[in-house]
Design an enzyme around this catalytic site. Structure first.
Site, PDB file in Angstrom:
ATOM      1  N   ASN A  10       0.204   2.985  -0.607  1.00 37.88           N
ATOM      2  CA  ASN A  10       0.901   2.109  -1.558  1.00 37.88           C
ATOM      3  C   ASN A  10      -0.045   1.028  -2.048  1.00 37.88           C
ATOM      4  O   ASN A  10      -1.208   0.973  -1.634  1.00 37.88           O
ATOM      5  CB  ASN A  10       2.173   1.532  -0.924  1.00 37.88           C
TER       6      ASN A  10
ATOM      7  N   ASP B 297       7.658   4.261   4.555  1.00 42.22           N
ATOM      8  CA  ASP B 297       8.937   4.625   5.172  1.00 42.22           C
ATOM      9  C   ASP B 297       8.928   6.075   5.641  1.00 42.22           C
ATOM     10  O   ASP B 297       9.642   6.439   6.568  1.00 42.22           O
ATOM     11  CB  ASP B 297      10.076   4.412   4.177  1.00 42.22           C
TER      12      ASP B 297
ATOM     13  N   LYS C 232      -8.125  21.234   3.974  1.00 40.06           N
ATOM     14  CA  LYS C 232      -7.739  20.709   2.671  1.00 40.06           C
ATOM     15  C   LYS C 232      -6.748  21.658   1.985  1.00 40.06           C
ATOM     16  O   LYS C 232      -6.987  22.871   1.962  1.00 40.06           O
ATOM     17  CB  LYS C 232      -9.002  20.541   1.820  1.00 40.06           C
TER      18      LYS C 232
ATOM     19  N   PRO D   8       9.070   5.072  11.951  1.00 38.19           N
ATOM     20  CA  PRO D   8       9.873   4.038  12.608  1.00 38.19           C
ATOM     21  C   PRO D   8       9.805   2.738  11.813  1.00 38.19           C
ATOM     22  O   PRO D   8       8.805   2.475  11.139  1.00 38.19           O
ATOM     23  CB  PRO D   8       9.180   3.865  13.967  1.00 38.19           C
ATOM     24  N   ASP D   9      10.862   1.932  11.883  1.00 37.72           N
ATOM     25  CA  ASP D   9      10.820   0.593  11.294  1.00 37.72           C
ATOM     26  C   ASP D   9      10.282  -0.337  12.385  1.00 37.72           C
ATOM     27  O   ASP D   9      10.960  -0.619  13.375  1.00 37.72           O
ATOM     28  CB  ASP D   9      12.217   0.164  10.827  1.00 37.72           C
ATOM     29  N   ILE D  10       9.049  -0.783  12.195  1.00 33.63           N
ATOM     30  CA  ILE D  10       8.345  -1.532  13.249  1.00 33.63           C
ATOM     31  C   ILE D  10       9.051  -2.852  13.553  1.00 33.63           C
ATOM     32  O   ILE D  10       9.322  -3.192  14.708  1.00 33.63           O
ATOM     33  CB  ILE D  10       6.878  -1.779  12.831  1.00 33.63           C
TER      34      ILE D  10
ATOM     35  N   PHE E 159       9.335  -9.579   5.276  1.00 31.44           N
ATOM     36  CA  PHE E 159       9.199  -9.697   3.827  1.00 31.44           C
ATOM     37  C   PHE E 159      10.097  -8.658   3.185  1.00 31.44           C
ATOM     38  O   PHE E 159      10.316  -7.586   3.754  1.00 31.44           O
ATOM     39  CB  PHE E 159       7.737  -9.449   3.405  1.00 31.44           C
TER      40      PHE E 159
ATOM     41  N   LYS F  28      18.683  -6.952   5.024  1.00 28.15           N
ATOM     42  CA  LYS F  28      17.539  -6.675   5.920  1.00 28.15           C
ATOM     43  C   LYS F  28      17.409  -7.728   7.020  1.00 28.15           C
ATOM     44  O   LYS F  28      17.051  -7.416   8.153  1.00 28.15           O
ATOM     45  CB  LYS F  28      16.239  -6.634   5.116  1.00 28.15           C
TER      46      LYS F  28
ATOM     47  N   LYS G 108      17.475  -6.173  10.714  1.00 28.50           N
ATOM     48  CA  LYS G 108      16.258  -6.202  11.526  1.00 28.50           C
ATOM     49  C   LYS G 108      16.273  -7.345  12.537  1.00 28.50           C
ATOM     50  O   LYS G 108      15.293  -7.573  13.237  1.00 28.50           O
ATOM     51  CB  LYS G 108      15.031  -6.300  10.610  1.00 28.50           C
TER      52      LYS G 108
HETATM   53  O1  C5P Z   1      13.071  -2.253   4.781  1.00 26.98           O
HETATM   54  P1  C5P Z   1      11.869  -2.785   4.107  1.00 26.98           P
HETATM   55  O2  C5P Z   1      10.689  -1.859   4.129  1.00 26.98           O
HETATM   56  O3  C5P Z   1      12.098  -3.308   2.734  1.00 26.98           O
HETATM   57  O4  C5P Z   1      11.521  -4.068   4.992  1.00 26.98           O
HETATM   58  C1  C5P Z   1      10.384  -4.828   4.772  1.00 26.98           C
HETATM   59  C2  C5P Z   1      10.029  -5.585   5.996  1.00 26.98           C
HETATM   60  O5  C5P Z   1      10.086  -4.750   7.157  1.00 26.98           O
HETATM   61  C3  C5P Z   1       8.619  -6.063   5.943  1.00 26.98           C
HETATM   62  O6  C5P Z   1       8.552  -7.251   6.688  1.00 26.98           O
HETATM   63  C4  C5P Z   1       7.851  -4.939   6.584  1.00 26.98           C
HETATM   64  O7  C5P Z   1       6.615  -5.366   7.110  1.00 26.98           O
HETATM   65  C5  C5P Z   1       8.797  -4.462   7.661  1.00 26.98           C
HETATM   66  N1  C5P Z   1       8.743  -3.018   7.921  1.00 26.98           N
HETATM   67  C6  C5P Z   1       8.278  -2.535   9.127  1.00 26.98           C
HETATM   68  N2  C5P Z   1       8.241  -1.184   9.377  1.00 26.98           N
HETATM   69  C7  C5P Z   1       8.677  -0.317   8.452  1.00 26.98           C
HETATM   70  C8  C5P Z   1       9.152  -0.789   7.216  1.00 26.98           C
HETATM   71  C9  C5P Z   1       9.171  -2.133   6.976  1.00 26.98           C
HETATM   72  O8  C5P Z   1       7.894  -3.332   9.987  1.00 26.98           O
HETATM   73  N3  C5P Z   1       8.631   0.969   8.718  1.00 26.98           N
END
Ligand code: C5P
Length: 403
Positions: A213, A281, A291, A307-309, A326, A340, A344
């Site tokens: 990205n 994501d 390749k 995973p959402d860290i 953020f 969010k 979170k």
């Molecule tokens: O859900 P979204 O991606 O919009 O959330 C953004 C926030 O969550 C940011 O602080 C980003 O660093 C964190 N994040 C994360 N792991 C992910 C996706 C987002 O820690 N897989």
């Protein structure tokens, strides 16, 4: 990592012509050892006591002395030095330089620098007791103090002129400590550990391709640097970026979201965690060993969730820990940001509209709103990311203090 408390700080040391000039060599050595960049300016009289060469060797920088050098190292030298300095220390300060500075005289490089600078100025006077006690000197000191300069009081003891009394330069170690404590004052995050994630992640498709990205990492790097400046032990877990490591920050470089998650979990004992990374994501379900070859038909990629860290940390949030996220949005900012924040389990979330040209990805500025758990919302004006980072760390310190 050894942290050097003055790393990244630029100090101009003015040396004037007193017998204590030799002690300034030790002051410069100590400031260098603490990590500061030290730029020495000598008056002509000072060079009668100590050579320029000594200061050049100790400071590792050219010594500035003459306003009219043929090949100056700084452009419009006195102005450049005045601007570069975060702090100017005159050591030793003779009665003469105090008088010149109080009167606003500018007849050599040091006095001109003192007149031009907006930095904090410290004077460490050293002179014969009679000169020190003279009402003229005391009046000059009062003027300088009143204008914001700080005076490192001379000590009493044996003086070079066979007399005893007030006027001795304090020990170099004490002078260096005083300068160090100036920089450390107001460091609200001393003794705290702050973890920041930054940059985008790269999810490999095959040995040469990845899904990525547009995040450059600038905001996160500015946050880690601001944390270090506020005195924190700063750790930065960064995806691939083109940025240099920030000063006094321990940097852990990762590539994928899974690597970032592992690195973050290993450092999750932090008092505060700020998730500024743009984490992918999804990642390709399979990474091809070779390749991927093109053919005439369509190519379908199957992606699986990463995973959402931050949410993972939120689910296991320790007492007293502060979590900050953020939200980069292109629509319904408040609604998505608040959702969010809850989901979170964050203390606050910094939301920006990335569809605006001057906010978000790849630009040095940002315009954000901050949403808090108690429902408060703070709208911030357009700001440099550096300034915004300072503000966010202030809010982090507020939250930590409240817990
Ligand atoms: O859900 P979204 O991606 O919009 O959330 C953004 C926030 O969550 C940011 O602080 C980003 O660093 C964190 N994040 C994360 N792991 C992910 C996706 C987002 O820690 N897989």
């Amino acid at each position: 990592m050894e942290t050097l408390p003055l790393k990244g700080r630029e100090i101009v040391v003015g040396v004037t012509g007193g017998i204590a000039a030799y002690k300034a060599v030790e002051v410069v050595r100590r400031l260098k050892k603490l990590g500061a960049g030290v730029h020495v300016v000598m008056t002509r009289e000072a060079t009668e006591f100590v050579t320029e060469l000594t200061f050049r060797e100790i400071s590792g920088q050219q010594v500035a002395q003459d306003m009219w050098e043929k090949a100056p190292q700084y452009h419009v030298e006195h102005i450049a030095l005045a601007r570069l300095a975060e702090l100017v220390l005159v050591v030793p300060a003779t009665a003469n330089i105090l008088a010149k500075a109080a009167a606003g005289l500018a007849d050599d490089l040091l006095s001109t620098t003192l007149l031009a600078t907006k930095a904090q100025v410290y004077y460490a006077p050293a002179m014969n007791t009679g000169m020190w006690e003279n009402p003229a000197t005391q009046a000059n000191l009062a003027v300088l103090r009143q204008r914001g300069a700080r005076i490192i009081e001379p000590a009493s003891g044996a003086l070079a002129c066979d007399a005893t009394g007030k006027g001795r330069l304090p020990e170099p170690v004490a002078i260096a400590e005083e300068i160090l404590s100036y920089f450390q004052k107001g460091q609200r995050l001393r003794g705290r550990k702050v973890l920041v994630t930054a940059g985008g992640t790269e999810e490999p498709l095959d040995p040469v391709r990845f899904l990525g990205n547009r995040s450059t990492g600038r905001m996160g790097y500015a946050l880690a640097e601001a944390a270090a400046r506020a005195g924190a032990e700063a750790v930065l877990v960064s995806g691939p970026t083109a940025l240099a490591d920030p000063v006094n920050v321990r940097v852990i470089r990762v590539r994928t979201a899974l690597e970032m998650q592992r690195a973050v979990q290993a450092e999750a004992d932090a008092d505060a965690v700020i998730g500024a990374a743009a984490v992918a994501d999804y990642r390709p379900a399979e990474v091809a060993e070779q390749k991927i070859k093109k053919n005439d038909g369509e190519l379908t990629l199957r992606l699986v969730r990463n995973p959402d860290i931050l949410a993972g940390l939120g689910a296991e949030k320790r007492r007293g820990q502060v979590l900050v996220g953020f939200a980069a949005e292109t629509e319904s900012i408040a609604e998505y940001a608040r959702r969010k924040l809850e989901k979170k389990n964050l203390d606050f979330i910094v939301a920006n509209d990335v569809s605006q040209a001057d906010a978000g990805f790849g630009v040095p500025t940002n315009r954000v709103q901050i949403f808090y758990r108690d429902g408060r919302r703070e709208q911030q004006p357009l700001m440099e990311k550096q300034a915004l980072a300072g503000l966010i760390l202030e809010r982090v310190a507020d939250c930590l203090a409240d817990k």
